[in-house]
Design an enzyme around this catalytic site. Structure first.
Site, PDB file in Angstrom:
ATOM      1  N   ASP A 167      17.526 -55.737  -5.470  1.00  0.00           N
ATOM      2  CA  ASP A 167      19.558 -54.826  -5.154  1.00  0.00           C
ATOM      3  C   ASP A 167      20.097 -55.472  -5.945  1.00  0.00           C
ATOM      4  O   ASP A 167      20.031 -55.309  -7.011  1.00  0.00           O
ATOM      5  CB  ASP A 167      19.148 -55.294  -3.700  1.00  0.00           C
ATOM      6  CG  ASP A 167      19.800 -53.859  -3.044  1.00  0.00           C
ATOM      7  OD1 ASP A 167      21.367 -54.475  -3.023  1.00  0.00           O
ATOM      8  OD2 ASP A 167      19.355 -53.531  -2.500  1.00  0.00           O
ATOM      9  N   HIS A 204      26.241 -55.336  -1.210  1.00  0.00           N
ATOM     10  CA  HIS A 204      25.012 -54.149  -0.281  1.00  0.00           C
ATOM     11  C   HIS A 204      23.690 -55.426  -0.547  1.00  0.00           C
ATOM     12  O   HIS A 204      23.261 -55.825   0.397  1.00  0.00           O
ATOM     13  CB  HIS A 204      24.575 -53.227  -1.502  1.00  0.00           C
ATOM     14  CG  HIS A 204      23.486 -52.254  -1.080  1.00  0.00           C
ATOM     15  ND1 HIS A 204      22.355 -52.488  -1.481  1.00  0.00           N
ATOM     16  CD2 HIS A 204      23.953 -51.369  -0.498  1.00  0.00           C
ATOM     17  CE1 HIS A 204      21.687 -51.822  -0.332  1.00  0.00           C
ATOM     18  NE2 HIS A 204      22.893 -50.823  -0.234  1.00  0.00           N
ATOM     19  N   SER A 414      19.161 -47.926   4.046  1.00  0.00           N
ATOM     20  CA  SER A 414      18.778 -49.226   3.206  1.00  0.00           C
ATOM     21  C   SER A 414      19.601 -50.822   3.885  1.00  0.00           C
ATOM     22  O   SER A 414      18.589 -51.326   3.376  1.00  0.00           O
ATOM     23  CB  SER A 414      20.731 -49.288   2.531  1.00  0.00           C
ATOM     24  OG  SER A 414      20.595 -48.667   1.329  1.00  0.00           O
TER      25      SER A 414
END
Length: 478
Positions: A167, A204, A414
């Site tokens: 990621d 994230h 996600s």
């Protein structure tokens, strides 16, 4: 015409990749983004075949000649992919690339004889295609708790399950959040801009790692910053980066991947074909996000779960809305999505807890759900005004700024994905199961909970410590 959010996201991708001319595909739709003037082929004889066929085909196109066709970069060793330039990348606009379209047509007959794909667009693989991911993060109270809440459990280095998160990287102060104190890996690059404001998608990977740690405390979590460039990477580079992600520490038990792209096909991504073949022969389980396009179109790599040769190696994950009873408005869906988990307004650590950090919203919320649902979804709540929307509409409204002090609420497939990755790891610990693929089968076969997604009853994996978020239902769910 591509919808507003996709147009905004396209502009954000182009800014983050200024040297790569991009186009929307196919033909100004909101399905995917790809590199103009370039196609992909496998190294060696297939690349030469593609070049020859495209040169022959282009004699029929005004303004396109055989001289346009040439290798656009070095051949790779691991992913086995060659970039071939088939036209002028500066020609035309974002609505498509006729040179790339012509190159694909030129190989159709040869592909039919070969029985497999020989050429592909060079797609942009991203953590957010047109939904950012499902929304943008919202500050959560620093005195609050993650959701799913932390599972009581003991860490044991000898039995800990290895989880690799591919990621964005880890925030510099991530260890100030105790569940991530043992996490390791790459740093998040360029956390803030020149004004000290968090950039889009920063945090994230940290948020995802926090979800894994909450659901499965007996884990060794490694985070790689493969997707630091605004959460996007070219398909031609992605396969190589996936190989690099497993090279440092070996193949993990579980890999959590919250990125991908559709490509209008049902046979996967050419650029990751070599990696997927090697994955198939390992023991690693890839848990992959189904994507946030509210579409039934296969989203790769998650959709490899629907291919017989990969069904045991890949688990595709869609998102449930806040109450866990129905699919989230943004979640992709279809038979290729094998499980769903809570993915709307989850709570995890976005930043560390050392100091507050400002963030300015990039997209404005909508007056109603942009996918036609009629519940209090993340499309419209909480309200905020964003930079990119206002730039497109040339208004004078000031974008909203908030402060993050650690926790955030965030939505998207996600985040449903690491919840499931954590549940697989927790199952392995609880049942002393050493095979992650066997754990996947056991977890799904033993599951008795279901949700409704677009009229279908689908497996719903809800962690015991997850707390439903109240949903205001305006009309029956879509």
């Amino acid at each position: 015409m591509a919808p507003q959010r996709f147009q905004e996201q396209f502009e954000q991708m182009q800014r983050s990749m200024p040297d790569v001319p991009l186009a929307m595909g196919p033909d100004d739709s909101a399905e995917f983004v790809y590199e103009k003037g370039v196609v992909l082929a496998r190294d060696g004889e297939e690349a030469r075949l593609v070049e020859d066929r495209v040169r022959e085909h282009f004699t029929a196109f005004t303004g396109l000649t055989a001289d346009h066709v040439r290798r656009a970069g070095p051949e790779t060793n691991r992913s086995g992919i060659t970039r071939i330039q088939v036209g002028d990348p500066g020609h035309g606009d974002r609505r498509g690339d006729r040179a790339v379209a012509g190159a694909l047509r030129a190989l159709r007959e040869a592909e039919g004889r070969a029985g497999r794909r020989l050429v592909s667009r060079n797609h942009v693989v991203s953590i957010a295609v047109n939904c950012c991911p499902g929304d943008e993060p919202v500050p959560a109270p620093i005195t609050g708790a993650p959701n799913p809440a932390l599972v009581d459990g003991i860490y044991d280095a000898d039995t800990a399950i290895g989880v690799l998160v591919v990621d964005t990287g880890l925030m510099r102060d991530y260890r100030s959040y105790p569940p991530l104190a043992r996490a390791q890996g790459d740093a998040q690059l360029n956390e803030c801009d020149d004004q000290g404001i968090l950039q889009q998608y920063v945090g994230h990977g940290t948020f995802i790692a926090g979800l894994v740690a909450a659901v499965a405390p007996n884990t060794d979590i490694t985070v790689r910053n493969t997707l630091n460039d605004a959460g996007a990477i070219l398909e031609s580079e992605f396969g190589e980066k996936l190989f690099e992600s497993v090279d440092a520490n070996g193949w993990p038990d579980v890999m959590s991947l919250s990125a991908g792209t559709s490509n209008g096909r049902t046979d996967g991504l050419l650029g990751v074909d070599a990696f997927m073949q090697e994955l198939r022969d390992q023991r690693t389980l890839l848990v992959a996000a189904a994507g946030n396009n509210a579409s039934a179109t296969p989203f790769w790599p998650a959709a490899y779960a629907s291919l017989p040769e990969y069904e045991n190696a890949v688990l595709s994950v869609g998102a449930l809305r806040g109450d866990g009873e129905y699919g989230a408005c943004f979640s992709n869906h279809g038979s290729w999505v094998k499980a769903y988990a809570p993915g709307e307004r989850l709570t995890s650590a976005l930043t560390g807890f050392d100091a507050p950090v400002p963030y300015v919203y990039q997209h404005s919320t909508y007056d109603a759900c942009r996918f036609g649902f009629a519940y209090s979804c993340t499309c419209q709540s909480p309200r905020h005004t964003g930079v990119l929307t206002e730039e497109r509409e040339t208004t004078t409204a000031k974008p909203d700024q908030v402060m993050f002090e650690g926790f955030a609420h965030w939505s998207g497939t996600s985040f449903a994905t690491p919840v499931v990755a954590g549940m697989i790891a927790a199952h392995m610990t609880a049942h002393k199961e050493t095979d992650p693929r066997a754990a996947r089968t056991q977890l799904l076969s033993g599951n008795t909970e279901f949700a409704e997604v677009r009229g279908a009853h689908v497996p719903a994996l809800r962690p015991a410590t997850w707390r439903p978020v109240p949903v205001v239902q305006l009309t029956p769910p879509a």
